[in-house]
Design a protein around this motif. Sequence first.
Motif, PDB file in Angstrom:
ATOM      1  N   TRP A 153      -5.046   3.312   1.683  1.00  0.00           N
ATOM      2  CA  TRP A 153      -5.299   3.262   0.245  1.00  0.00           C
ATOM      3  C   TRP A 153      -5.251   1.816  -0.230  1.00  0.00           C
ATOM      4  O   TRP A 153      -4.651   0.943   0.411  1.00  0.00           O
ATOM      5  N   GLY A 154      -5.849   1.593  -1.404  1.00  0.00           N
ATOM      6  CA  GLY A 154      -5.824   0.264  -2.005  1.00  0.00           C
ATOM      7  C   GLY A 154      -4.409  -0.153  -2.405  1.00  0.00           C
ATOM      8  O   GLY A 154      -3.524   0.684  -2.608  1.00  0.00           O
ATOM      9  N   ARG A 209       0.859  -1.190   0.000  1.00  0.00           N
ATOM     10  CA  ARG A 209       0.000   0.000   0.000  1.00  0.00           C
ATOM     11  C   ARG A 209       0.894   1.238   0.000  1.00  0.00           C
ATOM     12  O   ARG A 209       1.765   1.367   0.876  1.00  0.00           O
ATOM     13  N   ALA A 228      -8.684  -2.818   4.068  1.00  0.00           N
ATOM     14  CA  ALA A 228      -8.986  -1.489   3.524  1.00  0.00           C
ATOM     15  C   ALA A 228     -10.326  -0.962   3.996  1.00  0.00           C
ATOM     16  O   ALA A 228     -10.622   0.209   3.824  1.00  0.00           O
ATOM     17  N   THR A 284       2.335   4.818   0.782  1.00  0.00           N
ATOM     18  CA  THR A 284       2.249   5.669   1.976  1.00  0.00           C
ATOM     19  C   THR A 284       2.937   6.994   1.696  1.00  0.00           C
ATOM     20  O   THR A 284       3.741   7.119   0.759  1.00  0.00           O
ATOM     21  N   THR A 328       0.712  16.231  -2.316  1.00  0.00           N
ATOM     22  CA  THR A 328       0.179  15.042  -1.652  1.00  0.00           C
ATOM     23  C   THR A 328      -0.463  15.318  -0.299  1.00  0.00           C
ATOM     24  O   THR A 328      -1.131  14.437   0.251  1.00  0.00           O
ATOM     25  N   GLY A 388      -8.196   4.475  -4.395  1.00  0.00           N
ATOM     26  CA  GLY A 388      -7.456   5.627  -3.902  1.00  0.00           C
ATOM     27  C   GLY A 388      -7.683   6.845  -4.775  1.00  0.00           C
ATOM     28  O   GLY A 388      -8.364   6.779  -5.812  1.00  0.00           O
ATOM     29  N   PRO A 389      -7.122   7.984  -4.400  1.00  0.00           N
ATOM     30  CA  PRO A 389      -7.381   9.267  -5.100  1.00  0.00           C
ATOM     31  C   PRO A 389      -6.514   9.421  -6.350  1.00  0.00           C
ATOM     32  O   PRO A 389      -5.698  10.331  -6.453  1.00  0.00           O
ATOM     33  N   GLN A 390      -6.700   8.523  -7.309  1.00  0.00           N
ATOM     34  CA  GLN A 390      -5.848   8.528  -8.490  1.00  0.00           C
ATOM     35  C   GLN A 390      -5.972   9.820  -9.288  1.00  0.00           C
ATOM     36  O   GLN A 390      -4.967  10.479  -9.593  1.00  0.00           O
ATOM     37  N   GLY A 413      -8.150  10.018   2.024  1.00  0.00           N
ATOM     38  CA  GLY A 413      -7.822   8.671   2.451  1.00  0.00           C
ATOM     39  C   GLY A 413      -6.368   8.422   2.745  1.00  0.00           C
ATOM     40  O   GLY A 413      -5.955   7.261   2.883  1.00  0.00           O
ATOM     41  N   ALA A 414      -5.553   9.488   2.838  1.00  0.00           N
ATOM     42  CA  ALA A 414      -4.124   9.295   3.087  1.00  0.00           C
ATOM     43  C   ALA A 414      -3.913   8.608   4.428  1.00  0.00           C
ATOM     44  O   ALA A 414      -4.485   9.026   5.441  1.00  0.00           O
ATOM     45  N   TRP A 460      -6.161   2.067  -8.598  1.00  0.00           N
ATOM     46  CA  TRP A 460      -7.007   2.897  -7.730  1.00  0.00           C
ATOM     47  C   TRP A 460      -8.318   3.259  -8.410  1.00  0.00           C
ATOM     48  O   TRP A 460      -9.359   3.371  -7.763  1.00  0.00           O
TER      49      TRP A 460
END
Length: 716
Positions: free
Chosen positions: A463-464, A427, A457, A429, A440, A519-521, A445-446, A511
Amino acid sequence: MSALFTTIGFAPLLPLWLLAILGLGAVALCGWGLLSRSRGAILRLCATGVVLLWLAGPQRYHEQRRSLPQTALLVVDQSASMSLGQRAAIARQAADVLAQSKVAGLDIRTVTVRSNAHDGTNLFDALEQAAADIPPARFAGAMMVTDGQITDVPATVPERLRPMQDNGSRTLLPLHILLSAHREEKDRKLSILQAPPYAIAGQTAKLRVQVDDTGPGTQAGTPVDLSIRVNGEEARHISLLSGTAQDITIPVAQPGPLLVSLSASPLEGETSQLNNQTVAHITGIRDRLKVLLISGTPNQGERVWRRLLKADPSVDLIHFTILRPPEKDDGTPLSDLALIAFPVRELFQEKINQFDLIILDGFENRHILPHSYLENIASFVRQGGGLLLTAGPEFIGPGSLQDTPVGDVLPAHVTPGQDSVLVSRFRPTLTDTGRRHPVTASLPGAPKAGADLNRPASIPGLWGPWYRALHPDSTHGEVLMNGPDNSPLLVLDRVEKGRIALLLSDQIWLWSRGEDGGGPQAELLRRISHWLMKEPELEEEQLSAGIADGTLSITRHSVGTPAPASVTLTAPSGQSSTVALRAGEDEGTQTAHVPATESGIWRISDGTHTTYAAPEQDNTHEMTDLRATASRVADMADKTGGGVFWLGDAPSSMHVPTLRLASSGALHGADWLAFAKRDAHLVTGRTPIPLLPAPLAMALALILLFAAWWREGRTR
């Protein structure tokens, strides 16, 4: 006070409808008697009328009444415009004098009206609400202590000032206006009629402004000097005429906020210069950004890039995918290849400097680009361009970009070998720098520092997972994200005038599929792209400021751990001061809050960065016209029979009119104002006395009947 009053009324002994029938019957009989030549018919009708009048029960009432006091409203204006000079103090002192006036039969109720935000001063609305619980018969009228800047003056007299009387007609109650000045004042107002919220950097913005003079002795066409200052720079001056709109141009040098301070020369003898100046807030934006996206072998992330860049209306995207390397020869005839020829020379030599950003997504060179074109890409970065690479296994294969001139500007190097590609579930980080860096920081979801990455998750804060990343042996620049075994995953760097970003994995597309939470792609790629294109809000070192509610708030953001610092504050008047910064709530921030006591543009500098702040124009209705004037309310006072009084320009020399009740005639004079006496009372006792006693009624009826008999007997 009690008094005795006499009134006339009726207390019928029979229903009214029956009395009416009897009366009509008597009239009919009288008519028949007259037709038959009966001489006693009229006398019989009179006798019947006496009986019917007695049955109607005429009464004389003696009423004991107690007079009730009348109530007058005293509406005191304490809005923003009353803060000029000594208006507020004059209004308060005049209100105290009037409220303490001892007038028999008159009570004074005081209502104070403060600022009504953007709606201006609504005194008539306050009058309507305050008078709602006063009985109409006891309401005497109103007084307003104000500067005359009232925004809700109605076109007709309000219903509260023209109540219904007992007889169905309406009466007018006086409205007296007391102005906290000694005479009509004059004022100059600067207005921005039109200003664009955004403007293209490198071009000009057009503002339309107008200066208006109001008050005694002013006229349109007066020359005015207009001072224009952009972000605290040296002012330039232009000449214009009052009462005429004029366009002015403002150069927009670079993206970011632009504060344009405008100031008109003062008018001789004007009330205040507060509305002689204003500030326009314009945001400089880039013209359509040109992005070149070169994809290697078709992959899952290619669609993500297209969707992201196509969704941005400010981006012009050129996208090519390398479907067939030059050395590949599988015997397919050229006539069967329906492919667009890759315009290598046009993109990487002739037009490369027209792009703002080049994205190489899984790009494997394989001698597609000659050595000179690769040098052009490196030169493009050094001269101020942006380069983004997403790297997978192709990054360490034959002809890798890191072994070309492009490798000289890359922020990481991966040595081919057994451990260069890490294949495992991990994952991503954030590093300590990543939690502070605008690219960043605060990503949705960080994971928090020290989070257990083995948790499922479904637990917020993770995050995924991804499943493949490169392991660099060296990096330089800023590492914002880590991959497996805490190896660098996202690295940003500055190369001379340009910027470069390297994502050491080709699986960010997972993501977008929601893999194990996703995640926030899109947000991450958007921020990386905008940082590469030098958007101001994503700079690592920032100094920002803003003014709200009279307070100047300063925020300094730093990617590194900020040391105790201070900033130099320059007020619109030019006076400088030093303000210490304190640690803010967010990581890497320092803040300060100081009163903004002057109107205009403030300059804030930490020695390296400079920013500017100016208050938003607030309460435009209230501060547009700063004169003390009777022009808005004099007509309403005249319609109601009230007067207009000028109190003076100092509390020590006020001329407050005396207060009285008037039985009739005028309701105001040179130094007095009055309210008309109204018959408001309470009946405490009532004694009825018959106007036609029964013995008297019977005697009159008998006399009339005897006269009728006697009259008829003479005819025989």
